[in-house]
Design an enzyme around this catalytic site. Structure first.
Site, PDB file in Angstrom:
ATOM      1  N   HIS A  67       0.830  -1.231  -0.089  1.00  0.00           N
ATOM      2  CA  HIS A  67       0.079  -0.056  -0.066  1.00  0.00           C
ATOM      3  C   HIS A  67       0.889   1.231   0.204  1.00  0.00           C
ATOM      4  O   HIS A  67       0.431   2.388  -0.265  1.00  0.00           O
ATOM      5  CB  HIS A  67      -0.818  -0.162   1.184  1.00  0.00           C
ATOM      6  CG  HIS A  67      -0.348   0.411   2.880  1.00  0.00           C
ATOM      7  ND1 HIS A  67       0.346  -0.651   3.152  1.00  0.00           N
ATOM      8  CD2 HIS A  67       0.096   1.583   3.104  1.00  0.00           C
ATOM      9  CE1 HIS A  67       0.737  -0.072   4.286  1.00  0.00           C
ATOM     10  NE2 HIS A  67       0.703   1.363   4.171  1.00  0.00           N
TER      11      HIS A  67
HETATM   12  C1  UD1 Z   1      -2.096   5.871   5.068  1.00  0.00           C
HETATM   13  C2  UD1 Z   1      -0.884   6.420   5.861  1.00  0.00           C
HETATM   14  C3  UD1 Z   1       0.146   5.447   5.697  1.00  0.00           C
HETATM   15  C4  UD1 Z   1      -0.466   4.137   6.643  1.00  0.00           C
HETATM   16  C5  UD1 Z   1      -1.611   3.732   5.746  1.00  0.00           C
HETATM   17  C6  UD1 Z   1      -2.190   2.657   6.784  1.00  0.00           C
HETATM   18  C7  UD1 Z   1      -0.628   8.803   5.135  1.00  0.00           C
HETATM   19  C8  UD1 Z   1       0.285   9.820   4.351  1.00  0.00           C
HETATM   20  N1  UD1 Z   1      -0.401   7.687   4.827  1.00  0.00           N
HETATM   21  O1  UD1 Z   1      -2.247   5.321   3.788  1.00  0.00           O
HETATM   22  O2  UD1 Z   1       1.197   5.793   6.533  1.00  0.00           O
HETATM   23  O3  UD1 Z   1       0.655   3.162   6.400  1.00  0.00           O
HETATM   24  O4  UD1 Z   1      -2.770   4.737   6.047  1.00  0.00           O
HETATM   25  O5  UD1 Z   1      -2.951   1.718   6.324  1.00  0.00           O
HETATM   26  O6  UD1 Z   1      -1.068   9.492   6.027  1.00  0.00           O
HETATM   27  N2  UD1 Z   1      -9.322   4.862   0.697  1.00  0.00           N
HETATM   28  C9  UD1 Z   1     -10.339   4.023   0.744  1.00  0.00           C
HETATM   29  N3  UD1 Z   1     -11.153   4.084   1.780  1.00  0.00           N
HETATM   30  C10 UD1 Z   1     -10.686   4.436   2.998  1.00  0.00           C
HETATM   31  C11 UD1 Z   1      -9.609   5.124   2.945  1.00  0.00           C
HETATM   32  C12 UD1 Z   1      -8.754   5.381   1.668  1.00  0.00           C
HETATM   33  O7  UD1 Z   1     -10.998   3.835  -0.540  1.00  0.00           O
HETATM   34  O8  UD1 Z   1     -11.347   4.080   4.034  1.00  0.00           O
HETATM   35  C13 UD1 Z   1      -8.641   5.005  -0.756  1.00  0.00           C
HETATM   36  C14 UD1 Z   1      -8.648   6.324  -1.240  1.00  0.00           C
HETATM   37  O9  UD1 Z   1      -8.773   6.285  -2.505  1.00  0.00           O
HETATM   38  C15 UD1 Z   1      -7.738   7.295  -0.810  1.00  0.00           C
HETATM   39  C16 UD1 Z   1      -6.177   6.113  -0.622  1.00  0.00           C
HETATM   40  O10 UD1 Z   1      -7.222   5.030  -0.367  1.00  0.00           O
HETATM   41  O11 UD1 Z   1      -7.163   8.235  -1.463  1.00  0.00           O
HETATM   42  C17 UD1 Z   1      -5.355   6.348   0.225  1.00  0.00           C
HETATM   43  O12 UD1 Z   1      -5.844   6.681   1.441  1.00  0.00           O
HETATM   44  P1  UD1 Z   1      -4.923   7.440   2.650  1.00  0.00           P
HETATM   45  O13 UD1 Z   1      -5.397   7.509   3.968  1.00  0.00           O
HETATM   46  O14 UD1 Z   1      -4.774   8.881   1.867  1.00  0.00           O
HETATM   47  O15 UD1 Z   1      -3.579   6.774   2.498  1.00  0.00           O
HETATM   48  P2  UD1 Z   1      -3.189   5.139   2.904  1.00  0.00           P
HETATM   49  O16 UD1 Z   1      -2.538   4.993   1.503  1.00  0.00           O
HETATM   50  O17 UD1 Z   1      -4.188   4.585   3.319  1.00  0.00           O
HETATM   51  N1  UDP Z   2      -3.854  -5.213   8.989  1.00  0.00           N
HETATM   52  C1  UDP Z   2      -5.091  -5.613   9.179  1.00  0.00           C
HETATM   53  N2  UDP Z   2      -5.895  -6.148   7.971  1.00  0.00           N
HETATM   54  C2  UDP Z   2      -5.220  -6.148   6.952  1.00  0.00           C
HETATM   55  C3  UDP Z   2      -4.012  -5.433   6.790  1.00  0.00           C
HETATM   56  C4  UDP Z   2      -3.124  -4.868   7.868  1.00  0.00           C
HETATM   57  O1  UDP Z   2      -5.556  -5.800  10.425  1.00  0.00           O
HETATM   58  O2  UDP Z   2      -5.946  -6.446   5.799  1.00  0.00           O
HETATM   59  C5  UDP Z   2      -3.116  -4.873  10.341  1.00  0.00           C
HETATM   60  C6  UDP Z   2      -1.644  -5.454  10.372  1.00  0.00           C
HETATM   61  O3  UDP Z   2      -1.847  -6.550  10.772  1.00  0.00           O
HETATM   62  C7  UDP Z   2      -1.181  -4.109  11.158  1.00  0.00           C
HETATM   63  C8  UDP Z   2      -1.375  -2.940  10.661  1.00  0.00           C
HETATM   64  O4  UDP Z   2      -2.869  -3.268   9.944  1.00  0.00           O
HETATM   65  O5  UDP Z   2      -1.075  -4.306  12.537  1.00  0.00           O
HETATM   66  C9  UDP Z   2      -0.622  -2.445   9.800  1.00  0.00           C
HETATM   67  O6  UDP Z   2      -1.267  -1.234   8.987  1.00  0.00           O
HETATM   68  P1  UDP Z   2      -0.765  -0.817   7.385  1.00  0.00           P
HETATM   69  O7  UDP Z   2       0.047  -1.983   7.048  1.00  0.00           O
HETATM   70  O8  UDP Z   2      -2.131  -0.448   6.642  1.00  0.00           O
HETATM   71  O9  UDP Z   2       0.096   0.271   7.847  1.00  0.00           O
HETATM   72  P2  UDP Z   2       1.656   0.465   8.202  1.00  0.00           P
HETATM   73  O10 UDP Z   2       1.714  -0.213   9.454  1.00  0.00           O
HETATM   74  O11 UDP Z   2       2.432   0.301   7.182  1.00  0.00           O
HETATM   75  O12 UDP Z   2       1.583   2.127   8.650  1.00  0.00           O
END
Ligand code: UD1
Ligand code: UDP
Length: 359
Positions: free
Chosen positions: A203
């Site tokens: 992601h």
């Molecule tokens: C965010 C964090 C990242 C973290 C991750 C955990 C930032 C810059 N990034 O990344 O550090 O590792 O969360 O999972 O804060 N979207 C949906 N549904 C949702 C949320 C998001 O469809 O509920 C889609 C949208 O198209 C959105 C994209 O995912 O634009 C990215 O979501 P965003 O929260 O901006 O960043 P993450 O990639 O989730």
């Molecule tokens: N996680 C989860 N379901 C998923 C993917 C990740 O519960 O489908 C959990 C994972 O076990 C960990 C946390 O989410 O505890 C990590 O989140 P993510 O990978 O989104 O973000 P990061 O740690 O890279 O910020």
């Protein structure tokens, strides 16, 4: 003591659940959800599964470009923090919600504590690196998961505010560990055998926003040939569609799963392939070898004895790393004693009582 905690994204709900349990034994908490993650499988599932109290405020910010998203959060956080007037504002990790929480508090002169302080990738092109550096420099109390994090803060002149608390995600894992061995329902539904499949998550912006990198990762997963389970983040799903990249037949896409299912999938996998910070560390703690789909990690401790290997997005390196033999030497336990959250609460209280805040 009254604490406002600011959360917004999946890993923060997991961290906040542990922190909140420790905090609410004796203190008052106001839980603020920025709304960064809003899909039920990225948000509600964690509140339900981990008994995280419903947020007192949901700011409903949603998705958007970084500046817009962070700006909306700042705008909506300010009146809420002003109204709540907490003794502390606690933020977790390195997302846009973390930075917005810290900045909003700093502008109001409210003291900030940062959980998971001191992590560094030394890659400023990562949005998370900017978020964590700025948050650390705004905060009065820095809760470090590891010695490495303490050293990073020392190098930035922040030692006075830093405390080695251990890792709150290790607390969480310890609290749920015994449920995992027999949690095989999902495996059975997916037709998987224990240690007979790979688990992958992707992601990170650097991997999803660049179609070439994404295609290379997908290619590598195909080359593994054995079953690969891929709980797909909505960001990655959208990126695959936009770039017209199709998953190979051995890769089984599933919707994002809840925390316990994700831990169980990691425990029972032969190997984990991921660009997630949290997942790399969980794989290590669960004794499952990992391939990190990046060139650097904020968790270098996991690289010791070959438990985790950095492979970037080169299919050859990924496949080689995924076919390496199981590490023979045990993974050292370097993420604390499972009581990090309580230590954080004690430090917050101690600091409030003795007026040691650094402003
Ligand atoms: C965010 C964090 C990242 C973290 C991750 C955990 C930032 C810059 N990034 O990344 O550090 O590792 O969360 O999972 O804060 N979207 C949906 N549904 C949702 C949320 C998001 O469809 O509920 C889609 C949208 O198209 C959105 C994209 O995912 O634009 C990215 O979501 P965003 O929260 O901006 O960043 P993450 O990639 O989730
Ligand atoms: N996680 C989860 N379901 C998923 C993917 C990740 O519960 O489908 C959990 C994972 O076990 C960990 C946390 O989410 O505890 C990590 O989140 P993510 O990978 O989104 O973000 P990061 O740690 O890279 O910020």
């Amino acid at each position: 003591m009254k604490v406002a905690t600011v959360v917004g994204a999946r890993p923060q709900f997991i961290k906040a659940a542990v922190f909140s349990r420790a905090l609410r034994k004796e203190h008052q908490e106001t839980l603020i959800h920025t709304g960064q993650h809003y899909d039920p499988e990225l948000s509600d599932v964690f509140f339900q599964e981990l008994d995280l109290p419903q947020p007192d405020h949901n700011l409903g910010v949603g998705s958007g470009p970084h500046g817009q998203q962070t700006g909306e959060m700042l705008q909506r956080l300010e009146p809420v923090l002003q109204q709540e007037a907490p003794d502390w504002v606690v933020v977790f990790g390195d997302t846009n919600s973390t930075l917005a929480g810290a900045l909003a508090a700093a502008k109001l002169g409210l003291p900030i504590a940062h959980v998971e302080a001191g992590l560094r990738s030394f890659d400023r092109s990562m949005p998370e690196e900017v978020n964590r550096v700025l948050t650390d420099h705004c905060a009065s109390l820095l809760f470090c998961p590891t010695e490495t994090a303490m050293r990073h803060l020392a190098a930035e002149g922040l030692s006075e505010r830093a405390h080695l608390t251990g890792d709150i995600m290790f607390d969480s894992l310890q609290q749920h560990r015994k449920l995992l061995e027999d949690r095989t329902d999902l495996l059975e539904r997916l037709g998987l055998q224990r240690k007979g499949y790979f688990l992958a998550t992707v992601h990170r912006a650097a991997n999803t926003d660049d179609p070439t990198s994404l295609a290379r990762i997908v290619h590598a997963l195909g080359d593994l040939q054995d079953a690969v389970v891929l709980p797909l983040h909505p960001r990655t799903k959208a990126a695959l569609q936009a770039a017209d990249i199709h998953l190979p037949p051995n890769v089984k896409e599933i919707a994002p799963v809840g925390y316990l299912d994700m831990l169980a999938l990691q425990l029972h996998a032969r190997m984990v392939l991921t660009d997630s910070g949290g997942v790399q560390k969980e794989a290590y703690l669960l004794g499952t070898p990992c391939v990190t789909l990046r060139e650097e990690t904020e968790w270098p401790e996991t690289l010791v004895n070959g438990w985790n290997v950095l492979a970037g997005t080169d299919p050859k390196r990924i496949v080689e790393a995924a076919r390496r033999p199981q590490p023979q030497v045990e993974a050292p336990q370097v993420f604390g004693n499972g009581r990090a959250a309580q230590r954080m609460v004690d430090l917050l209280q101690d600091d409030s009582l003795h007026g040691k805040r650094i402003d």
